[in-house]
Design a protein around this motif. Structure first.
Motif, mmCIF file in Angstrom:
data_model
loop_
_atom_site.group_PDB
_atom_site.id
_atom_site.type_symbol
_atom_site.label_atom_id
_atom_site.label_comp_id
_atom_site.label_asym_id
_atom_site.label_seq_id
_atom_site.Cartn_x
_atom_site.Cartn_y
_atom_site.Cartn_z
ATOM 1 N N PHE A 182 0.822 -1.205 0.000
ATOM 2 C CA PHE A 182 0.000 0.000 0.000
ATOM 3 C C PHE A 182 0.860 1.261 0.000
ATOM 4 C CE2 PHE A 182 -2.755 -3.235 1.762
ATOM 5 C CZ PHE A 182 -4.004 -2.935 1.239
ATOM 6 N N THR A 183 0.334 2.297 -0.643
ATOM 7 C CA THR A 183 0.979 3.607 -0.675
ATOM 8 C C THR A 183 0.078 4.613 0.034
ATOM 9 O OG1 THR A 183 2.127 3.127 -2.735
ATOM 10 C CG2 THR A 183 1.816 5.440 -2.210
ATOM 11 N N LEU A 317 10.176 0.361 16.749
ATOM 12 C CA LEU A 317 8.828 0.039 17.222
ATOM 13 C C LEU A 317 7.795 0.935 16.550
ATOM 14 C CD1 LEU A 317 9.673 -0.451 20.986
ATOM 15 C CD2 LEU A 317 8.546 -2.179 19.551
ATOM 16 N N TYR A 318 8.108 2.221 16.455
ATOM 17 C CA TYR A 318 7.212 3.157 15.765
ATOM 18 C C TYR A 318 7.022 2.734 14.312
ATOM 19 C CZ TYR A 318 6.294 7.201 12.778
ATOM 20 O OH TYR A 318 5.816 8.020 11.797
ATOM 21 N N ILE A 324 2.292 -1.932 10.078
ATOM 22 C CA ILE A 324 1.073 -2.730 10.269
ATOM 23 C C ILE A 324 -0.158 -1.916 9.879
ATOM 24 C CG2 ILE A 324 -0.369 -3.820 12.038
ATOM 25 C CD1 ILE A 324 2.356 -4.555 13.431
ATOM 26 N N GLU A 325 -0.148 -0.622 10.211
ATOM 27 C CA GLU A 325 -1.256 0.237 9.773
ATOM 28 C C GLU A 325 -1.282 0.371 8.256
ATOM 29 O OE1 GLU A 325 -2.842 3.711 11.845
ATOM 30 O OE2 GLU A 325 -0.921 3.774 12.914
ATOM 31 N N GLN A 326 -0.129 0.658 7.667
ATOM 32 C CA GLN A 326 -0.065 0.917 6.228
ATOM 33 C C GLN A 326 -0.499 -0.294 5.417
ATOM 34 O OE1 GLN A 326 3.621 2.603 4.895
ATOM 35 N NE2 GLN A 326 3.211 2.238 2.744
ATOM 36 N N THR A 331 -3.715 -9.891 10.832
ATOM 37 C CA THR A 331 -3.597 -10.602 12.113
ATOM 38 C C THR A 331 -2.797 -9.840 13.168
ATOM 39 O OG1 THR A 331 -1.685 -11.808 11.231
ATOM 40 C CG2 THR A 331 -3.832 -12.878 11.055
ATOM 41 N N TYR A 332 -2.091 -8.791 12.785
ATOM 42 C CA TYR A 332 -1.324 -7.987 13.743
ATOM 43 C C TYR A 332 -2.035 -6.658 13.976
ATOM 44 C CZ TYR A 332 2.958 -10.868 13.536
ATOM 45 O OH TYR A 332 3.877 -11.882 13.626
ATOM 46 N N LEU A 333 -1.953 -6.148 15.206
ATOM 47 C CA LEU A 333 -2.400 -4.802 15.522
ATOM 48 C C LEU A 333 -1.186 -3.921 15.783
ATOM 49 C CD1 LEU A 333 -5.410 -5.471 17.923
ATOM 50 C CD2 LEU A 333 -5.529 -4.509 15.614
#
Length: 665
Positions: A182-183, A317-318, A324-326, A331-333
């Motif tokens: 994703f972009t 970590l950030y 994970i958001e992008q 399955t991961y938050l």
């Protein structure tokens, strides 16, 4: 032909303009993507032609593609000759996986990289194929998917096609080279691109292609063979050289029906010294020079993100949370990564801003505000005018949703002090000005924003509204025409034109364009409501013949804002009686509307819908309370009991309550 849609999950908008040109054997697709939401969104664009295949077909990838990757880059293979295990199939003997007949199992592969602008497929029996051409800087994605040539794949081909047999998907990605990949599309940002699909023939394994021509050149057994196909009629000059010496210079008519084919007797020792260039009037139609073929080390497959406590630094970590958001990970938050970073450094600016924004997406505005204020606390400790202002902008949004317009106004204005947030912040300043009736100052703000992004469709629509409110209707008409030339599906501008002209015909035309789709009306009504234009929003929603419960709840909310509580109550009553089928509120703007209906009028269905929204946003405690309220109000509505059963079993661990609710459902 124009195709238009707005993604109802993320709010991003896409327009595809498909054009055929006289005398040109290609289809042009002009893509126009726009993020009409206040927050950054991600997108994935792949065009997906299905191409018939048989024992004589081959996927035509550029000559510099030597490695292909699986989805998510989890696996990698050499290409075109696979020499290892790929999709659990052993190709260690060396198998040409560009040939459909050689792939026995369902298989996907995407080019790892290429500096060429084309990808395609060819049928050697029919001597014809298809090419996709697009600038590889924008469109790097080159992929084939097949069900495979084995029994399993052929069974799926029979299920998925009527009578024309097996196919492969030759997919082409814009702003992406893998799936998922994703972009980002930032708030109010537009991205545009062009793609071309064309038939071609005779050339076979294309070595290079443009929208004008495709060429193949081979050197074998003392012969150099050149084949050229063109998408239009060209009196072209074909020039073949070796080490700077001319082997062929010939002028010929080349077109979709006039193929140039020539065989030259010449013993080539080093292919990289061989070149072909096809020109017309000094302009290059297509050219190709072979590159040195070196066996490169295969790229490493992607690694899964480690557990938070195994990651070394706050920065990593950030970035893990952002990844994970992008990639909208299934399955991961991102939360554990952001929270671990904040455990190690509670004041980290990037992580506080990212987590606050994530909570805002989940409509947890009060909690989001705390993290954004924490980011600003460190940002402004020594620098009252910080380098970046994203946290100010996000805090302004949160305050706007919390009903603090004055606080939001201050934060948006501070955000304009930095270049990156100006277009969005000026838009919201103009909207808040309009709510107060300060139309002239709002116009000043919107113009400042349009200097930063002249293609901000929402800002352009708001400007037409502001000009009309200021009585400058002729200017509004001119701008409206410009807006619709840029985006024919700018519904707010279309509605403004109908209002200015007081034209029933224009309103009818607009309704046809909006295709009586409730979400189009709600989207446009929200644009009006941002500027306090509640009367226009209510009137527009009245035009929606296929009204959903949300349409009526929104009308009630706006009527209340206008000081018409009796009419508002009637709309809520209508909404409560309407079918809940396909009513899925999921937007931040839905929250205050449904809270109003559920709270002011004890509307049980509104509570049910809001509970669904909050459960989706991972706020299950609030969802359960709302569903319990809905169940008490409408005890015979089965779905709310089903939802409560799921929540009791999975979230509270109350198995008896879950069983009771499921039996009731």
């Amino acid at each position: 032909m124009l195709c238009h849609d707005v993604d109802q999950m993320y709010g991003t908008k896409g327009i595809a303009k498909i054009t055929l040109y006289p005398g040109r054997a290609y289809i042009e697709i002009m893509g126009q993507l726009y993020n009409r939401t206040p927050l950054p969104q991600t997108f994935l664009w792949w065009a997906n032609p299905a191409v018939p295949v048989n024992d004589h077909t081959q996927s035509i990838f550029p000559p510099d593609v030597h490695a292909v990757m699986d989805h998510g880059k989890r696996d990698v293979s050499r290409f075109p000759i696979a020499t290892g295990v790929y999709y659990k199939k052993d190709y260690s003997d060396g198998v040409d996986i560009s040939r459909y007949k050689n792939i026995p199992v369902p298989t996907s592969y995407m080019a790892e990289k290429s500096k060429y602008d084309f990808v395609g497929g060819y049928d050697y029996q029919k001597k014809a194929g298809i090419l996709h051409v697009a600038d590889h800087h924008i469109s790097p994605g080159k992929k084939q998917w097949t069900w495979g040539c084995g029994d399993f794949g052929k069974a799926w081909d029979r299920n998925l096609t009527d009578e024309d047999g097996p196919y492969v998907e030759l997919m082409t990605g814009v702003y992406t080279d893998n799936q998922p990949d994703f972009t980002w599309l930032k708030p109010f940002e537009e991205k545009t691109f062009q793609q071309y699909f064309m038939p071609y023939k005779a050339v076979g394994q294309v070595k290079n292609a443009t929208i004008n021509a495709a060429v193949n050149m081979t050197a074998k057994d003392g012969k150099v063979k050149v084949t050229v196909y063109a998408t239009g009629k060209h009196m072209a000059k074909v020039n073949v050289t070796y080490d700077g010496n001319t082997l062929l210079e010939e002028e010929a008519l080349i077109s979709p029906t006039d193929i140039f084919e020539k065989e030259i007797t010449y013993a080539v020792e080093d292919e990289t010294k061989l070149s072909v260039c096809v020109t017309e009037g000094g302009q290059t139609l297509v050219a190709y020079t072979p590159e040195k073929q070196e066996i490169e080390k295969l790229p490493d497959p992607a690694e899964a993100v480690a557990e938070p406590d195994k990651i070394a630094t706050v920065e990593e970590l950030y970035l893990a949370g952002l990844h994970i958001e992008q990639y909208r990970h299934a399955t991961y938050l991102p939360d554990p990564y952001y929270l671990e970073a904040l455990k190690r450094d509670p004041g980290d600016i990037r992580t506080n801003n990212a987590y606050g924004t994530l909570l805002m997406r989940r409509c947890n505005f009060a909690e989001a505000k705390k993290y954004l204020e924490k980011a600003l606390e460190r940002m402004t400790k020594r620098n009252p005018n910080p380098y970046g202002s994203e946290a100010y902008y996000n805090l302004g949004l949160v305050k706007l949703f919390l009903g603090d317009k004055d606080g939001a106004y201050d934060d948006f204005f501070k955000a304009t002090w930095s270049n990156e947030q100006q277009e969005m912040s000026f838009y919201y300043l103009a909207a808040i000005d309009a709510r107060k009736g300060a139309f002239a100052h709002g116009l000043e703000m919107i113009d400042k924003g349009l200097v930063k992004n002249a293609h901000n469709i929402k800002a352009r629509g708001l400007k037409v509204y502001l000009l009309r409110k200021l009585g400058r209707t002729e200017e509004a008409k001119v701008l409206a025409a410009e807006n619709l030339a840029l985006d024919p599906f700018d519904f707010m501008t279309g509605n403004e034109m109908a209002i200015i002209a007081d034209s029933a015909a224009q309103r009818k035309e607009l309704n046809v364009l909006m295709r009586d789709f409730a979400q189009n009306y709600l989207m446009t009504a929200r644009d009006y409501a941002e500027a306090g234009a509640y009367a226009e929003a209510v009137e527009l929603l009245d035009d929606c013949k296929s009204a959903t419960p949300l349409v009526r709840y929104y009308q009630a909310y706006y009527l209340e804002k206008m000081g018409n509580p009796k009419e508002a109550e009637a709309k809520v009553a209508q909404a409560e009686k309407m079918s809940p089928d396909y009513c899925f509120p999921n937007k931040m703007e839905d929250v205050p509307v449904l809270r109003y209906a559920a709270g002011r009028y004890d509307a049980g269905m509104a509570a049910y819908y809001l509970g669904n929204l909050f459960f989706d946003k991972l706020q299950w405690q609030e969802a359960v309370g709302l569903w319990e309220k809905a169940a008490a109000r409408y005890p015979d509505f089965p779905t709310v009991h089903r939802n409560l059963a799921l929540a009791y079993f999975n979230k509270t661990g109350d198995r008896e309550a879950a069983k009771r609710e499921m039996e009731k459902a």
